[in-house]
Design a protein around this motif. Structure first.
Motif, PDB file in Angstrom:
ATOM      1  N   ASP A 258      40.696  61.610 -10.844  1.00 52.58           N
ATOM      2  CA  ASP A 258      42.062  61.488 -10.973  1.00 52.58           C
ATOM      3  C   ASP A 258      42.549  60.062 -10.765  1.00 52.58           C
ATOM      4  OD1 ASP A 258      44.817  62.589 -11.288  1.00 52.58           O
ATOM      5  OD2 ASP A 258      44.801  63.331  -9.065  1.00 52.58           O
ATOM      6  N   VAL A 259      43.115  59.474 -12.153  1.00 53.63           N
ATOM      7  CA  VAL A 259      43.447  58.006 -11.844  1.00 53.63           C
ATOM      8  C   VAL A 259      45.137  57.930 -11.939  1.00 53.63           C
ATOM      9  CG1 VAL A 259      43.305  55.740 -12.694  1.00 53.63           C
ATOM     10  CG2 VAL A 259      41.173  57.294 -12.528  1.00 53.63           C
ATOM     11  N   ARG A 260      45.766  57.585 -10.985  1.00 52.97           N
ATOM     12  CA  ARG A 260      47.307  57.503 -11.162  1.00 52.97           C
ATOM     13  C   ARG A 260      47.520  56.205 -12.155  1.00 52.97           C
ATOM     14  NH1 ARG A 260      51.787  59.080  -8.223  1.00 52.97           N
ATOM     15  NH2 ARG A 260      50.361  60.103  -6.724  1.00 52.97           N
ATOM     16  N   GLY A 261      48.263  56.553 -13.250  1.00 53.00           N
ATOM     17  CA  GLY A 261      48.578  55.239 -14.106  1.00 53.00           C
ATOM     18  C   GLY A 261      47.643  55.549 -15.467  1.00 53.00           C
ATOM     19  N   ALA A 262      46.588  56.376 -15.418  1.00 53.06           N
ATOM     20  CA  ALA A 262      46.104  56.682 -16.740  1.00 53.06           C
ATOM     21  C   ALA A 262      46.618  57.812 -17.375  1.00 53.06           C
ATOM     22  CB  ALA A 262      44.549  57.135 -16.417  1.00 53.06           C
ATOM     23  N   THR A 263      47.611  57.384 -18.087  1.00 52.47           N
ATOM     24  CA  THR A 263      48.831  58.412 -18.784  1.00 52.47           C
ATOM     25  C   THR A 263      48.305  59.009 -19.986  1.00 52.47           C
ATOM     26  OG1 THR A 263      49.893  56.496 -19.744  1.00 52.47           O
ATOM     27  CG2 THR A 263      50.618  56.944 -17.667  1.00 52.47           C
ATOM     28  N   GLY A 264      47.404  58.701 -20.687  1.00 53.12           N
ATOM     29  CA  GLY A 264      47.105  59.244 -22.057  1.00 53.12           C
ATOM     30  C   GLY A 264      48.105  58.724 -23.140  1.00 53.12           C
ATOM     31  N   SER A 265      49.049  57.960 -22.745  1.00 55.31           N
ATOM     32  CA  SER A 265      50.216  57.636 -23.704  1.00 55.31           C
ATOM     33  C   SER A 265      49.887  55.997 -24.094  1.00 55.31           C
ATOM     34  CB  SER A 265      51.586  57.719 -22.990  1.00 55.31           C
ATOM     35  OG  SER A 265      51.754  56.697 -21.817  1.00 55.31           O
ATOM     36  N   ILE A 266      51.131  55.516 -24.723  1.00 52.42           N
ATOM     37  CA  ILE A 266      50.964  54.083 -25.134  1.00 52.42           C
ATOM     38  C   ILE A 266      51.002  52.890 -23.979  1.00 52.42           C
ATOM     39  CG2 ILE A 266      53.314  53.829 -26.026  1.00 52.42           C
ATOM     40  CD1 ILE A 266      51.854  52.763 -28.687  1.00 52.42           C
ATOM     41  N   ARG A 267      51.653  53.454 -22.990  1.00 56.01           N
ATOM     42  CA  ARG A 267      51.766  52.789 -21.845  1.00 56.01           C
ATOM     43  C   ARG A 267      50.906  53.315 -20.576  1.00 56.01           C
ATOM     44  NH1 ARG A 267      53.446  47.709 -22.760  1.00 56.01           N
ATOM     45  NH2 ARG A 267      55.305  47.773 -24.022  1.00 56.01           N
ATOM     46  N   THR A 268      49.785  52.659 -20.296  1.00 59.00           N
ATOM     47  CA  THR A 268      48.905  53.127 -19.368  1.00 59.00           C
ATOM     48  C   THR A 268      48.313  51.858 -18.509  1.00 59.00           C
ATOM     49  OG1 THR A 268      46.870  54.559 -19.102  1.00 59.00           O
ATOM     50  CG2 THR A 268      46.685  52.709 -20.931  1.00 59.00           C
ATOM     51  N   ASP A 269      48.157  52.209 -17.386  1.00 57.24           N
ATOM     52  CA  ASP A 269      47.735  51.244 -16.356  1.00 57.24           C
ATOM     53  C   ASP A 269      46.226  50.780 -16.242  1.00 57.24           C
ATOM     54  OD1 ASP A 269      47.313  49.714 -14.177  1.00 57.24           O
ATOM     55  OD2 ASP A 269      48.490  51.106 -12.778  1.00 57.24           O
ATOM     56  N   TYR A 270      45.938  49.828 -17.108  1.00 58.87           N
ATOM     57  CA  TYR A 270      44.584  49.344 -17.401  1.00 58.87           C
ATOM     58  C   TYR A 270      43.929  48.943 -16.111  1.00 58.87           C
ATOM     59  CZ  TYR A 270      45.668  50.068 -22.350  1.00 58.87           C
ATOM     60  OH  TYR A 270      46.254  50.172 -23.611  1.00 58.87           O
ATOM     61  N   GLU A 271      44.708  48.255 -15.410  1.00 61.32           N
ATOM     62  CA  GLU A 271      44.260  47.715 -14.161  1.00 61.32           C
ATOM     63  C   GLU A 271      43.665  48.748 -13.237  1.00 61.32           C
ATOM     64  OE1 GLU A 271      46.140  44.536 -12.703  1.00 61.32           O
ATOM     65  OE2 GLU A 271      45.336  44.310 -10.920  1.00 61.32           O
ATOM     66  N   ALA A 272      44.278  49.910 -13.188  1.00 64.85           N
ATOM     67  CA  ALA A 272      44.057  51.083 -12.358  1.00 64.85           C
ATOM     68  C   ALA A 272      42.781  51.833 -12.903  1.00 64.85           C
ATOM     69  CB  ALA A 272      45.193  52.176 -12.385  1.00 64.85           C
ATOM     70  N   LYS A 273      42.500  51.881 -14.280  1.00 61.73           N
ATOM     71  CA  LYS A 273      41.491  52.339 -14.932  1.00 61.73           C
ATOM     72  C   LYS A 273      40.380  51.515 -14.568  1.00 61.73           C
ATOM     73  CE  LYS A 273      42.812  54.996 -18.820  1.00 61.73           C
ATOM     74  NZ  LYS A 273      43.118  55.203 -20.204  1.00 61.73           N
ATOM     75  N   ALA A 274      40.551  50.019 -14.744  1.00 59.93           N
ATOM     76  CA  ALA A 274      39.231  49.304 -14.366  1.00 59.93           C
ATOM     77  C   ALA A 274      38.930  49.399 -12.952  1.00 59.93           C
ATOM     78  CB  ALA A 274      39.768  47.620 -14.670  1.00 59.93           C
ATOM     79  N   LYS A 275      39.885  49.493 -11.960  1.00 62.81           N
ATOM     80  CA  LYS A 275      39.493  49.730 -10.473  1.00 62.81           C
ATOM     81  C   LYS A 275      38.873  51.149 -10.402  1.00 62.81           C
ATOM     82  CE  LYS A 275      42.875  47.036  -8.276  1.00 62.81           C
ATOM     83  NZ  LYS A 275      44.327  47.094  -7.911  1.00 62.81           N
ATOM     84  N   ALA A 276      39.343  52.090 -11.220  1.00 63.90           N
ATOM     85  CA  ALA A 276      38.397  53.371 -11.046  1.00 63.90           C
ATOM     86  C   ALA A 276      36.791  53.244 -11.587  1.00 63.90           C
ATOM     87  CB  ALA A 276      39.039  54.424 -12.117  1.00 63.90           C
ATOM     88  N   VAL A 277      36.748  52.291 -12.442  1.00 62.37           N
ATOM     89  CA  VAL A 277      35.452  52.253 -13.159  1.00 62.37           C
ATOM     90  C   VAL A 277      34.574  51.719 -12.202  1.00 62.37           C
ATOM     91  CG1 VAL A 277      34.064  50.987 -14.807  1.00 62.37           C
ATOM     92  CG2 VAL A 277      36.066  52.081 -15.485  1.00 62.37           C
ATOM     93  N   ILE A 278      35.278  50.874 -11.266  1.00 60.77           N
ATOM     94  CA  ILE A 278      34.350  50.015 -10.235  1.00 60.77           C
ATOM     95  C   ILE A 278      34.182  51.153  -9.263  1.00 60.77           C
ATOM     96  CG2 ILE A 278      34.366  48.135  -8.626  1.00 60.77           C
ATOM     97  CD1 ILE A 278      36.384  46.802 -10.941  1.00 60.77           C
ATOM     98  N   GLU A 279      35.051  51.951  -8.659  1.00 56.50           N
ATOM     99  CA  GLU A 279      34.898  52.975  -7.846  1.00 56.50           C
ATOM    100  C   GLU A 279      33.984  53.783  -8.466  1.00 56.50           C
ATOM    101  OE1 GLU A 279      36.621  53.483  -4.973  1.00 56.50           O
ATOM    102  OE2 GLU A 279      35.768  55.597  -4.618  1.00 56.50           O
ATOM    103  N   GLY A 280      34.065  54.377  -9.364  1.00 52.30           N
ATOM    104  CA  GLY A 280      32.955  55.451 -10.171  1.00 52.30           C
ATOM    105  C   GLY A 280      31.701  54.932 -10.253  1.00 52.30           C
ATOM    106  N   SER A 281      31.508  53.327 -10.215  1.00 55.86           N
ATOM    107  CA  SER A 281      29.958  53.119 -10.398  1.00 55.86           C
ATOM    108  C   SER A 281      29.404  53.318  -9.097  1.00 55.86           C
ATOM    109  CB  SER A 281      30.169  51.590 -11.041  1.00 55.86           C
ATOM    110  OG  SER A 281      30.607  50.800 -10.038  1.00 55.86           O
TER     111      SER A 281
END
Lengths: 402, 402
Positions: A258-281
């Protein structure tokens, strides 16, 4: 990501135009090639294409989109349920569609959904409905009961100015006829419930399009997928803002972050996604990161927006490469399909595919593009080839034979 | 078109040797790659290969060549008919084949065919025969009746000096045994009818090979093909001088244009074909133009003739490109198989494929050849991929999934 060369842009594609230093670095040092999501020339929906990329042959496993959307929206589904993608829409008194998205309604949809969810279907015994709004004008419907079928046609005519469709049995079966009757009654009742709703009266007085009907499409049942873990010996997680991808990941037994900022829209929070990748790894060895924005720009036919979303996605790639050691981990980058801005729809083109990581031969390409990919060192593969290639590179694949 | 490099010609192929400015221009500006007509290494007959190129998987649809030849020769066939390719041939009194083509007989074959067509089969109740001569020594036989099968072996031994074969049931079924008995009786009766024929007495007196028997091969039934229109949403027409291709086109529901000068032989009227393309493009949106000549040169092992036929085919390509706007239309150029002059027979090599037209990425190749194709931007595809790719480029493909 993938597109075709545009005459108005020096015969360049958005990817060739975009400044993508991180993707280029990955492509140069890695395997680079073309990928047909399903097969050459086949024009895939995102559901079918992502299924193939996760290693599941759609010809064997695809059972419609609706159930993936419903799962992703947080509804529990049983194997006998049939689920639908829905839109709140505006129709006139003749059921002609004035606006498929009810003026892209954003506020109050959960209240409207509550009223629709209360609908009881009388004409088809033993069928219950569950209805839930998701993002903006979007919602999902679940028909629950015995003897239902996903082989029913769409009510959504997919163009404005047309009358709504009547759901029909696509295979002539009793189950499909029963399901179609339930859908048609539900749509009719949704109109009765919504046209009187106070929120629509407010919208009308403010000259906004009323959300006076629910249109259904994409009937589906949950696919019976062997778990991703059993197929590829990987503990997986998924980062996406798109309900369908969440549902697909869940059906495959991947965790969904559950990543806040990952919206599935044209404006999404790429930094939040990157942090989630690091977290997920930290506790997973497979992470699927889905970026929707370039596809939306393609559907909108917006070259500049597509270039911008690719440059933003490149920053996501850069963030991940800074934190996740490419000398130790494998990184695959591809599209689920092309959405050329000159077409505004999915096409059957092959898409670029890059695989970077330990002991991978370097393509030595100077830039990631459709053109360099067409001459890359990986050749031309298919969507269902990707997971076997990654599993093999990871040293986790089983020997076939002995 | 496709061939292998020849040591006697500076390791060049006929295509590399030929002056083909129009094909080169198409290859440079378009998608260029390799195509396996069926699958890598599979050595296809023209029937199977052209079926695949038209989008029909031969594994699913192929039912033998005979019926395609018969359809193309203008015979009406019902699904229970079994048809055969035939040659007028010369045998001695021991049924040893002296000449498989009866001295490449050209004159009077329709008279001989009339006599053969009158044959009645007595030994196999309920089987009637229809016989028609086509081009030169070639003819077609149709067995009509209940309980027939295409699973019978050839009578034509395919080499001179051998005795004629005896048709045998290939699958042990009663239907195949019945059909084989009918074929064997027909062949025997053809010898009885032909050896006494006045035309053969004339040939004998002029020291020409007599056409004293009919040899059968390639038993086939009409394939049940879903229509080309239903598969690809295209109204198609076909320009060819070859009966089998005509029959295939008819089985797929394509129109067949009657083009005077399209002979299916090594000398054909390329300008007449080009004019037919322009004519056909008025009310059709798919045109198949088949050129047989380079294959004949390959079978003859004639390097110079193959170079010449490729240069002549290039002029056809040039005529079409002058008249049919490549900025608006798509143009695919390929072979149904390789017939290397050093082998004189079909081989399983991949063949060059070029696709030109709007928004297609440019290969930038300097010449069309087997070698440039092997490094092209289209990669390596299969015969059955061609129509999906074209349909997608034309914007006429259906979405798979949603």
């Amino acid at each position: 990501m993938a597109d075709r060369p545009l005459i108005d842009h020096d015969y360049k594609t958005p990817l060739e135009y975009a400044n993508t230093p991180n993707m280029d670095r990955l492509a140069k040092a890695g395997l680079l090639g073309q990928l047909d999501p399903v097969a050459p020339g086949v024009r895939p929906g995102s559901d079918v294409a992502n299924m193939a990329l996760l290693g599941y042959d759609p010809a064997k496993y695809y059972t419609g989109r609706g159930a993936l959307e419903a799962l992703g929206a947080g509804l529990n589904l049983s194997p006998s349920d049939v689920a639908f993608r829905c839109n709140f829409a505006t129709v006139d008194d003749d059921f002609r569609v004035e606006d498929r998205r009810a003026g892209r309604i954003r506020k109050g949809t959960s209240k409207l959904a509550k009223a629709v969810d209360a609908i009881r279907i009388d004409g088809v015994p033993g069928v219950k409905t569950v209805f839930k709004s998701t993002v903006d004008h979007r919602a999902v419907l679940v028909l629950r009961g015995e003897k239902l079928s996903r082989m029913v046609s769409d009510v959504d005519p997919k163009e404005e100015g047309s009358k709504i469709g009547i759901a029909k049995a696509l295979d002539g079966s009793e189950e499909a006829k029963r399901t179609a009757a339930a859908v048609n009654e539900f749509v009719k009742r949704s109109h009765e419930v919504l046209r009187e709703h106070p929120l629509n009266q407010d919208r009308a007085s403010e000259k906004e399009k009323v959300a006076n009907i629910v249109l259904t499409r994409g009937a589906g049942t949950i696919p019976t997928l062997p778990s991703f873990k059993s197929m590829f010996d990987l503990r997986g997680t998924c980062i996406t803002g798109t309900a369908m991808i969440k549902g697909l990941a869940m059906a495959a037994g991947l965790e969904v972050m559950d990543v806040r900022g990952a919206t599935g829209s044209i404006r999404t929070d790429y930094e939040a996604k990157a942090k989630a990748v690091i977290e997920g790894s930290r506790d997973k060895n497979f992470i699927l990161v889905h970026v929707k924005a370039p596809d939306i720009a393609g559907h909108d036919g917006d070259f500049k927006a597509k270039v911008r979303t690719l440059e933003e996605a490149d920053s996501l790639v850069g963030h991940i490469m800074d934190e996740v050691d490419i000398g130790l981990n494998y990184f695959a980058l591809t599209s689920d399909h092309a959405t050329p801005v000159g077409y505004g729809t999915h096409t059957g083109d092959p898409v670029p595919i890059v695989i970077g990581g330990p002991d991978v031969p370097a393509s030595r390409a100077l830039k990631l593009s459709e053109s360099t990919a067409s001459r890359g060192n990986l050749g031309r593969i298919r969507g269902t080839d990707l997971m076997p290639i990654l599993t093999d590179l990871l040293g986790r694949s089983r020997l076939y034979g002995s």
